[in-house]
Design a protein around this motif. Structure first.
Motif, PDB file in Angstrom:
ATOM      1  N   ASN A   1      38.167  19.881  33.773  1.00  0.00           N
ATOM      2  CA  ASN A   1      38.401  21.137  33.065  1.00  0.00           C
ATOM      3  C   ASN A   1      38.983  22.187  34.006  1.00  0.00           C
ATOM      4  N   VAL A   2      40.083  22.799  33.585  1.00  0.00           N
ATOM      5  CA  VAL A   2      40.747  23.830  34.375  1.00  0.00           C
ATOM      6  C   VAL A   2      41.021  25.033  33.480  1.00  0.00           C
ATOM      7  N   SER A   3      40.729  26.232  33.990  1.00  0.00           N
ATOM      8  CA  SER A   3      41.085  27.468  33.291  1.00  0.00           C
ATOM      9  C   SER A   3      42.424  27.954  33.824  1.00  0.00           C
ATOM     10  N   TYR A   4      43.321  28.344  32.919  1.00  0.00           N
ATOM     11  CA  TYR A   4      44.659  28.775  33.319  1.00  0.00           C
ATOM     12  C   TYR A   4      44.797  30.283  33.123  1.00  0.00           C
ATOM     13  N   VAL A   5      45.224  30.959  34.196  1.00  0.00           N
ATOM     14  CA  VAL A   5      45.370  32.412  34.171  1.00  0.00           C
ATOM     15  C   VAL A   5      46.803  32.766  34.535  1.00  0.00           C
ATOM     16  N   SER A   6      47.475  33.502  33.658  1.00  0.00           N
ATOM     17  CA  SER A   6      48.864  33.880  33.918  1.00  0.00           C
ATOM     18  C   SER A   6      49.061  35.392  33.971  1.00  0.00           C
ATOM     19  N   LYS A   7      47.999  36.152  33.659  1.00  0.00           N
ATOM     20  CA  LYS A   7      48.087  37.607  33.674  1.00  0.00           C
ATOM     21  C   LYS A   7      46.966  38.193  34.515  1.00  0.00           C
ATOM     22  N   VAL A   8      47.259  39.318  35.168  1.00  0.00           N
ATOM     23  CA  VAL A   8      46.265  39.979  36.009  1.00  0.00           C
ATOM     24  C   VAL A   8      45.038  40.366  35.188  1.00  0.00           C
ATOM     25  N   GLN A   9      45.256  40.832  33.962  1.00  0.00           N
ATOM     26  CA  GLN A   9      44.136  41.244  33.112  1.00  0.00           C
ATOM     27  C   GLN A   9      43.204  40.075  32.820  1.00  0.00           C
ATOM     28  N   ASP A  10      43.787  38.884  32.627  1.00  0.00           N
ATOM     29  CA  ASP A  10      42.969  37.701  32.349  1.00  0.00           C
ATOM     30  C   ASP A  10      42.143  37.306  33.573  1.00  0.00           C
ATOM     31  N   LEU A  11      42.721  37.485  34.763  1.00  0.00           N
ATOM     32  CA  LEU A  11      41.977  37.187  35.986  1.00  0.00           C
ATOM     33  C   LEU A  11      40.815  38.162  36.135  1.00  0.00           C
ATOM     34  N   ASP A  12      41.063  39.437  35.864  1.00  0.00           N
ATOM     35  CA  ASP A  12      39.992  40.441  35.921  1.00  0.00           C
ATOM     36  C   ASP A  12      38.865  40.076  34.959  1.00  0.00           C
ATOM     37  N   LEU A  13      39.230  39.657  33.757  1.00  0.00           N
ATOM     38  CA  LEU A  13      38.234  39.286  32.754  1.00  0.00           C
ATOM     39  C   LEU A  13      37.412  38.092  33.223  1.00  0.00           C
ATOM     40  N   PHE A  14      38.087  37.097  33.792  1.00  0.00           N
ATOM     41  CA  PHE A  14      37.392  35.908  34.285  1.00  0.00           C
ATOM     42  C   PHE A  14      36.391  36.289  35.370  1.00  0.00           C
ATOM     43  N   ILE A  15      36.822  37.112  36.323  1.00  0.00           N
ATOM     44  CA  ILE A  15      35.952  37.511  37.437  1.00  0.00           C
ATOM     45  C   ILE A  15      34.749  38.292  36.929  1.00  0.00           C
ATOM     46  N   ASN A  16      34.976  39.200  35.999  1.00  0.00           N
ATOM     47  CA  ASN A  16      33.891  40.041  35.490  1.00  0.00           C
ATOM     48  C   ASN A  16      32.851  39.241  34.715  1.00  0.00           C
ATOM     49  N   GLN A  17      33.245  38.090  34.198  1.00  0.00           N
ATOM     50  CA  GLN A  17      32.318  37.256  33.433  1.00  0.00           C
ATOM     51  C   GLN A  17      31.488  36.335  34.324  1.00  0.00           C
ATOM     52  N   ARG A  18      31.772  36.318  35.624  1.00  0.00           N
ATOM     53  CA  ARG A  18      31.053  35.438  36.541  1.00  0.00           C
ATOM     54  C   ARG A  18      30.010  36.207  37.339  1.00  0.00           C
ATOM     55  N   ARG A  19      28.966  35.477  37.753  1.00  0.00           N
ATOM     56  CA  ARG A  19      27.893  36.093  38.533  1.00  0.00           C
ATOM     57  C   ARG A  19      28.377  36.392  39.949  1.00  0.00           C
ATOM     58  N   VAL A  20      27.698  37.340  40.599  1.00  0.00           N
ATOM     59  CA  VAL A  20      28.068  37.737  41.958  1.00  0.00           C
ATOM     60  C   VAL A  20      27.829  36.609  42.949  1.00  0.00           C
ATOM     61  N   ASP A  21      26.847  35.735  42.671  1.00  0.00           N
ATOM     62  CA  ASP A  21      26.503  34.704  43.653  1.00  0.00           C
ATOM     63  C   ASP A  21      27.474  33.526  43.660  1.00  0.00           C
TER      64      ASP A  21
ATOM     65  N   LYS B   1      40.746  41.424  44.377  1.00  0.00           N
ATOM     66  CA  LYS B   1      40.058  41.301  43.092  1.00  0.00           C
ATOM     67  C   LYS B   1      38.860  40.359  43.193  1.00  0.00           C
ATOM     68  N   LEU B   2      39.026  39.253  43.936  1.00  0.00           N
ATOM     69  CA  LEU B   2      37.935  38.292  44.069  1.00  0.00           C
ATOM     70  C   LEU B   2      36.749  38.886  44.822  1.00  0.00           C
ATOM     71  N   MET B   3      37.040  39.748  45.806  1.00  0.00           N
ATOM     72  CA  MET B   3      35.986  40.285  46.666  1.00  0.00           C
ATOM     73  C   MET B   3      35.388  41.579  46.124  1.00  0.00           C
ATOM     74  N   LYS B   4      36.064  42.204  45.173  1.00  0.00           N
ATOM     75  CA  LYS B   4      35.657  43.530  44.701  1.00  0.00           C
ATOM     76  C   LYS B   4      34.250  43.535  44.116  1.00  0.00           C
ATOM     77  N   LYS B   5      33.870  42.428  43.478  1.00  0.00           N
ATOM     78  CA  LYS B   5      32.566  42.361  42.825  1.00  0.00           C
ATOM     79  C   LYS B   5      31.438  42.030  43.803  1.00  0.00           C
ATOM     80  N   GLY B   6      31.806  41.650  45.027  1.00  0.00           N
ATOM     81  CA  GLY B   6      30.793  41.341  46.031  1.00  0.00           C
ATOM     82  C   GLY B   6      30.592  39.863  46.289  1.00  0.00           C
ATOM     83  N   SER B   7      31.355  39.012  45.617  1.00  0.00           N
ATOM     84  CA  SER B   7      31.239  37.571  45.837  1.00  0.00           C
ATOM     85  C   SER B   7      31.845  37.188  47.183  1.00  0.00           C
ATOM     86  N   LYS B   8      31.336  36.103  47.768  1.00  0.00           N
ATOM     87  CA  LYS B   8      31.890  35.580  49.007  1.00  0.00           C
ATOM     88  C   LYS B   8      33.134  34.741  48.695  1.00  0.00           C
TER      89      LYS B   8
END
Length: 371
Positions: free
Chosen positions: A58-78, A94-101
């Motif tokens: 299973n692979v999620s496909y992201v082609s827009k910045v907004q979709d990447l933001d949405l994906f990141i916001n839906q994931r846990r910090v850990d 964007k990946l680091m903004k939420k505090g994830s490693k």
């Protein structure tokens, strides 16, 4: 154990699925998500249907910045993000903004020769595109500063960084296949050519470099040389085809009836008398299996500015160079590989670890559990 999100910027192949460690992690019950942002990074090349769907995971496909933001916001910090190679700073931010490693899985180091500035400029196919990329990088440097990855998964240590030493992809796959690959040191039934599909390689277009190789002339010279080797040494030449050649129509026909095999390079080399190449990084398998290497030079290689690269790799492995433009320069099978050179090469470019722990287990032990 922390869950993992792999961020990939080119469509995932089955080979990538294995060598990135994704398959091993999933087999060990690690929670793994995969996000393909190739359309976001290379919009001109990967648009809509140009990004092939994945039929083995299973692979999620992201082609827009907004979709990447949405994906990141839906994931846990850990969640731990693992990027394949370096991403643009705007994406890393964007990946680091939420505090994830965030860890970067680096391509293994290779011998890299200097290409003269005048030669590089003469090979540029799209100067406007190259200039735009440079300006984008300068802009991101000003906007995001010295934002850095938290961890570097690499073969050698990156200075002043948090390193997790891993094996090169080739050595990792060798470990995974160890039960199926047996070194046939006395075999003399075949010689293996490490194909690079040079006239068709997609990296030329991705990098904006003009490919000047004449396909007809190139393959004719190769086949003439293969015929010489077969007649002289009474062996057959087998083609270890480049993984991406699967997308080239009737590719196997270019080698005049010889066996063209994809996905078995390590096995083929382990059973071979010696290997033939231009400057393929798959020589790692030749070093791992202690097989002699013969490097092929021609006017086509010189035309794309790779003569220095080929000569450097031959020097690093203490191997012979044959110019296939010169009929009396054919390899006679007399050189012996230098074991000390191979040991040095393995340490510099293949693995510095003293164990054979697989990369997936290294990621679990040193990134997902202990950090």
């Amino acid at each position: 154990m922390k869950p993992v999100i792999y961020i990939i910027s080119t469509p995932l192949s089955l080979r990538d699925y294995r060598r990135y460690g994704i398959e091993e992690l999933q087999n060990k019950n690690v929670d793994v998500d995969i996000v393909d942002i190739s359309s976001l990074i290379y919009p001109d090349k990967y648009k809509g249907n140009n990004v092939r769907s994945c039929d083995f995971c299973n692979v999620s496909y992201v082609s827009k910045v907004q979709d990447l933001d949405l994906f990141i916001n839906q994931r846990r910090v850990d969640h731990v993000y693992i990027t394949i190679g370096f991403l643009p700073k705007r994406i890393l931010f964007k990946l680091m903004k939420k505090g994830s490693k965030v860890a970067v899985q680096m391509w293994g180091p290779i011998p890299l020769a200097h290409v003269g500035t005048h030669r590089f400029i003469s090979r540029i196919k799209k100067p406007i595109v190259i200039t735009k990329k440079i300006m984008t990088k300068l802009y991101e440097q000003v906007k995001y500063g010295n934002i850095e990855y938290d961890y570097y998964l690499s073969v050698d240590e990156v200075k002043n960084k948090q390193n997790i030493l891993c094996h090169s992809y080739d050595y990792y796959l060798h470990l995974l296949d160890a039960n199926n690959v047996k070194n046939q040191s006395n075999s003399n039934s075949s010689v293996v050519f490490l194909d690079q599909m040079l006239p068709y390689h997609p990296d030329f277009s991705l990098s904006g470099i003009k490919n000047t190789i004449n396909s007809r002339s190139y393959y004719q010279k190769l086949n003439d040389y293969f015929s010489f080797v077969e007649n002289k040494l009474k062996v057959r030449v087998v083609i270890a085809a480049h993984p991406r050649s699967i997308g080239v129509e009737n590719y196997s026909e270019l080698f005049q009836g010889r066996d063209v095999i994809i996905g078995m390079t390590n096995q083929l080399i382990s059973e071979a008398l010696f290997t033939i190449t231009h400057y393929s990084t798959a020589i790692n398998y030749s070093v791992i299996n202690n097989k002699k290497i013969v490097y092929l030079l021609s006017s086509e290689l010189i035309s794309i500015g790779m003569k220095n690269q080929l000569e450097l790799m031959a020097f690093e492995t203490d191997s012979e160079i044959v110019n296939i433009d010169i009929t009396d320069g054919f390899y006679q099978g007399n050189n012996n590989n230098n074991n000390n050179k191979y040991k040095e090469y393995k340490k510099k470019y293949i693995t510095q670890r003293c164990d054979d722990i697989t990369n997936g287990q290294i990621i679990i032990n040193e990134l997902l559990v202990n950090n």
